[in-house]
Design a protein around this motif. Structure first.
Motif, short mmCIF file in Angstrom:
data_model
loop_
_atom_site.label_atom_id
_atom_site.label_comp_id
_atom_site.label_asym_id
_atom_site.label_seq_id
_atom_site.Cartn_x
_atom_site.Cartn_y
_atom_site.Cartn_z
N ALA A 180 0.81 -1.22 0.00
CA ALA A 180 0.00 0.00 0.00
C ALA A 180 0.84 1.27 0.00
CB ALA A 180 -0.93 0.01 1.21
N ILE A 181 2.08 1.21 0.48
CA ILE A 181 2.87 2.43 0.68
C ILE A 181 3.15 3.20 -0.61
CG2 ILE A 181 5.14 3.28 1.38
CD1 ILE A 181 5.09 1.34 3.70
N PRO A 182 3.61 2.57 -1.71
CA PRO A 182 3.91 3.36 -2.90
C PRO A 182 2.73 4.19 -3.41
CG PRO A 182 4.86 1.18 -3.10
CD PRO A 182 3.99 1.15 -1.89
N SER A 183 1.56 3.56 -3.49
CA SER A 183 0.37 4.29 -3.97
C SER A 183 0.02 5.45 -3.04
CB SER A 183 -0.81 3.33 -4.07
OG SER A 183 -1.98 4.03 -4.46
N LEU A 184 0.05 5.20 -1.74
CA LEU A 184 -0.27 6.26 -0.78
C LEU A 184 0.78 7.37 -0.83
CD1 LEU A 184 -1.45 4.11 2.26
CD2 LEU A 184 -2.87 5.49 0.75
N ALA A 185 2.05 7.02 -1.05
CA ALA A 185 3.11 8.02 -1.14
C ALA A 185 2.89 8.93 -2.34
CB ALA A 185 4.47 7.34 -1.24
N HIS A 186 2.49 8.35 -3.47
CA HIS A 186 2.22 9.16 -4.66
C HIS A 186 0.96 10.02 -4.45
CE1 HIS A 186 5.33 7.74 -7.36
NE2 HIS A 186 5.05 6.48 -7.05
N GLN A 187 -0.04 9.47 -3.81
CA GLN A 187 -1.24 10.26 -3.53
C GLN A 187 -0.91 11.43 -2.60
OE1 GLN A 187 -4.69 7.85 -2.24
NE2 GLN A 187 -3.78 6.11 -3.33
N TYR A 188 -0.07 11.18 -1.61
CA TYR A 188 0.32 12.24 -0.67
C TYR A 188 1.11 13.34 -1.40
CZ TYR A 188 2.31 14.50 3.47
OH TYR A 188 2.68 15.42 4.42
N ALA A 189 1.98 12.92 -2.32
CA ALA A 189 2.82 13.88 -3.05
C ALA A 189 2.00 14.77 -3.98
CB ALA A 189 3.89 13.14 -3.84
N ASP A 190 0.95 14.20 -4.61
CA ASP A 190 0.17 15.00 -5.55
C ASP A 190 -1.10 15.59 -4.94
OD1 ASP A 190 -1.67 12.88 -5.53
OD2 ASP A 190 -0.88 12.01 -7.38
N GLY A 191 -1.27 15.39 -3.61
CA GLY A 191 -2.38 16.03 -2.89
C GLY A 191 -3.74 15.41 -3.10
N THR A 192 -3.80 14.13 -3.52
CA THR A 192 -5.10 13.48 -3.74
C THR A 192 -5.44 12.47 -2.65
OG1 THR A 192 -4.04 11.77 -5.10
CG2 THR A 192 -4.88 13.73 -6.24
N ILE A 193 -4.63 12.38 -1.61
CA ILE A 193 -4.84 11.38 -0.57
C ILE A 193 -6.07 11.72 0.26
CG2 ILE A 193 -3.40 12.47 1.22
CD1 ILE A 193 -2.29 9.60 1.78
N THR A 194 -6.84 10.71 0.65
CA THR A 194 -8.02 10.91 1.49
C THR A 194 -7.62 10.91 2.96
OG1 THR A 194 -8.47 8.54 1.65
CG2 THR A 194 -9.41 9.71 -0.24
N GLY A 195 -8.58 11.26 3.81
CA GLY A 195 -8.31 11.24 5.24
C GLY A 195 -7.97 9.85 5.75
#
Length: 560
Positions: A180-195
């Motif tokens: 799960a980490i790579p996808s969440l890291a990319h989401q965090y970097a581009d500002g699309t991560i959910t709560g």
């Protein structure tokens, strides 16, 4: 198993085994690598994966033409290995997440596809040439089954090799694998991560390195870099396996040298000697054979579209839906030593029950007992909770090939003695129906699961038993044994002599179209319910089976 076959069968099978080990080691981690490193979404990953597979299997058509008209089989095969080596070497070089890195990655894929195009179809054509000899012609189907099994011996070890290497180099950096980490890291970097995703990302970061949640950007970049680097080392394995494959092919050339002759070369030799050894077909017969082969090629497109979901959507399913830890007896299936003991014990049993010599029966029994003891020993040595990675699931298809090939060979041999063995085209039709059943298993097992989009937003679901995928791979493997080696044998037998390399390339080109169509299911991976997604493949396989049974008389006529 190799008894009463030409010695070249062993050499070509081993050469192919080495090349396939490297290829499947790469394939086991490829989609995981490009998503982790470059942050490609499922649609982008599906396009890259499908285009690559399409070229890998389409370019043998070009490789066959080159061999038939210019270089011959042996020289074209060697050239293919050299080109492939360059491709795997490029993949093994760590790069940045930038344009240069992407250019090197796509350049490597291009070289691998071109090299495979020169290698794969021509090796199969060379094998078929050995069985044009009347002394061996009746064993053609069996030879291709053995050849196919050896491919899968290489493929069986590939996922474990990929997993061991990636885990080792991640461990050297103090990290462990978390899908799960790579996808969440990319989401965090581009500002699309959910709560919910942010909460999970923070938790996973702390589990990896205490205090790393203070700077999630730094942690995410570091984790992706180290994971990508571990995949680079995995790709390097293919370089070593290719060297071994090439040495086997060159050193033992004398075992297949007589078969390393194209129709063009044989015709020139006949003219020089004033003899005629080449089979001559009328233009009408040549046309009819090519049409029959093209009809079969059209059918197998749908099989490979379904089957090669193992490297794409079934890998997504393993990563996002299937539990990442197993306990109890489920651990047995995920240990390489335990699985090896099953294979060794199984072949010991076969020797016990099929050998005509008492000595061989006793040896077989002893091998079975030692394998059983070894399996028990390795199983007891496993940790109580065993972590598994998505790529490990790709060992089950080749494992089942190794186990089921002797059974399928025995079944067809028994039917042959009774005069009831189905023709190769009929076996292909049965294979399509069995493939449909495999995705029925997935469809039923996916009822009630959240969509991939819902899972991605949360980080992972990881709730489904691994036995669902294992059962699917078992069913698809049975389908593969009915279809793939029989198809190779059919092409070898029916292809006009002057087009042997090209027709083997045609079989692989049809595979290429199916591989490109793999992306269609990848594009649908997102908002669609999974049971409906798998249902599409069920319908396509049934339609393809209906088509081949409708033209069965025509196909069986040219195969006589």
């Amino acid at each position: 198993m190799f008894k009463n076959h030409p010695k070249g069968l062993v050499v070509l099978s081993l050469a192919n085994m080495g090349e396939r080990f490297g290829y499947y080691t790469m394939l086991a981690i490829f989609v995981l690598f490009i998503q982790a490193k470059f942050g490609y979404n499922s649609a982008e990953t599906s396009s890259i994966f499908a285009v690559f597979l399409a070229f890998v299997y389409f370019l043998p058509l070009l490789g066959g033409i080159v061999a038939d008209r210019f270089l011959g089989y042996g020289k074209t095969i060697i050239l293919g290995v050299v080109i492939m080596f360059g491709g795997y070497l490029l993949l093994a070089v760590p790069t940045g997440v930038n344009t240069t890195g992407k250019i090197m990655m796509f350049g490597a894929l291009s070289l691998i596809a071109i090299g495979t195009g020169f290698f794969k179809g021509n090796l199969q054509a060379l094998l078929g040439n050995m069985y044009d000899d009347p002394k061996y012609s009746s064993k053609r189907d069996l030879a291709y089954s053995i050849f196919y099994m050896c491919i899968n011996i290489g493929a069986f070890f590939a996922p474990s090799a990929a997993e061991a290497i990636t885990n080792y180099f991640l461990g050297k950096s103090g990290l462990t694998y978390n899908a799960a980490i790579p996808s969440l890291a990319h989401q965090y970097a581009d500002g699309t991560i959910t709560g919910e995703g942010l909460a999970n990302f923070t938790k996973y970061a702390e589990q990896q390195i205490a205090g790393s949640s203070a700077n999630l950007t730094e942690f995410g970049n570091m984790y992706i870099d180290k994971l990508s680097e571990s995949y680079n080392y995995g790709f390097a394995v293919a370089c070593f396996s290719l060297v071994i494959s090439l040495l086997i092919f060159i050193i033992f050339r004398k075992t297949y040298k007589k078969a390393d002759v194209t129709a063009r070369q044989q015709k020139a030799a006949d003219e020089a000697a004033g003899t005629k050894t080449l089979e001559t077909l009328s233009p009408a017969e040549t046309k009819e054979r090519i049409i029959a082969l093209c009809l079969v090629f059209a059918v197998v497109i749908f099989f490979w579209m379904a089957f090669h979901q193992n490297g794409l959507t079934l890998t997504f399913f393993a990563r996002d839906y299937t539990v990442d830890k197993v306990s109890g007896f489920d651990r047995f299936s995920f240990g390489l030593p335990t699985m090896l003991m099953v294979i060794v014990g199984f072949y010991g049993l076969i020797s016990m029950f099929t050998s005509s010599e008492k000595k061989n029966k006793l040896i077989g029994g002893l091998v079975f007992i030692l394998a059983a003891v070894g399996g028990y020993f390795f199983y007891n040595g496993m940790p109580e909770i065993l972590s598994i990675t998505p790529q490990r699931f790709q060992q089950f298809n080749p494992f089942f090939i190794i186990i089921l090939t002797p059974l399928s060979v025995g079944l067809f041999s028994l039917l042959s003695k009774k005069g009831k063995e189905p023709s190769a085209p009929r076996k292909i039709g049965y294979g399509m129906l069995i493939a449909a059943l495999g995705f029925v298993v997935m469809s039923v097992g996916s009822v009630g699961l959240p969509t991939p989009n819902e899972v991605e937003a949360a980080g992972a679901y990881n709730a489904v038993t691994p036995n669902l995928l294992i059962g699917t791979y078992f069913t698809l493997t049975i389908a593969e044994l009915f279809l793939s080696p029989m198809g190779l044998s059919f092409v070898s037998k029916v292809a006009p002599p002057q087009y042997k390399g090209m027709m083997q390339g045609g079989w692989l080109a049809a595979t290429a179209v199916g591989n490109y169509a793999v992306a269609i299911i990848g594009y649908l991976w997102g908002g669609m319910q999974l049971w409906l997604l798998w249902g599409i493949l069920v319908v396509l396989c049934i339609i393809a089976a209906g088509f081949i049974f409708s033209i069965m008389k025509r196909l069986e006529k040219v195969a006589k």
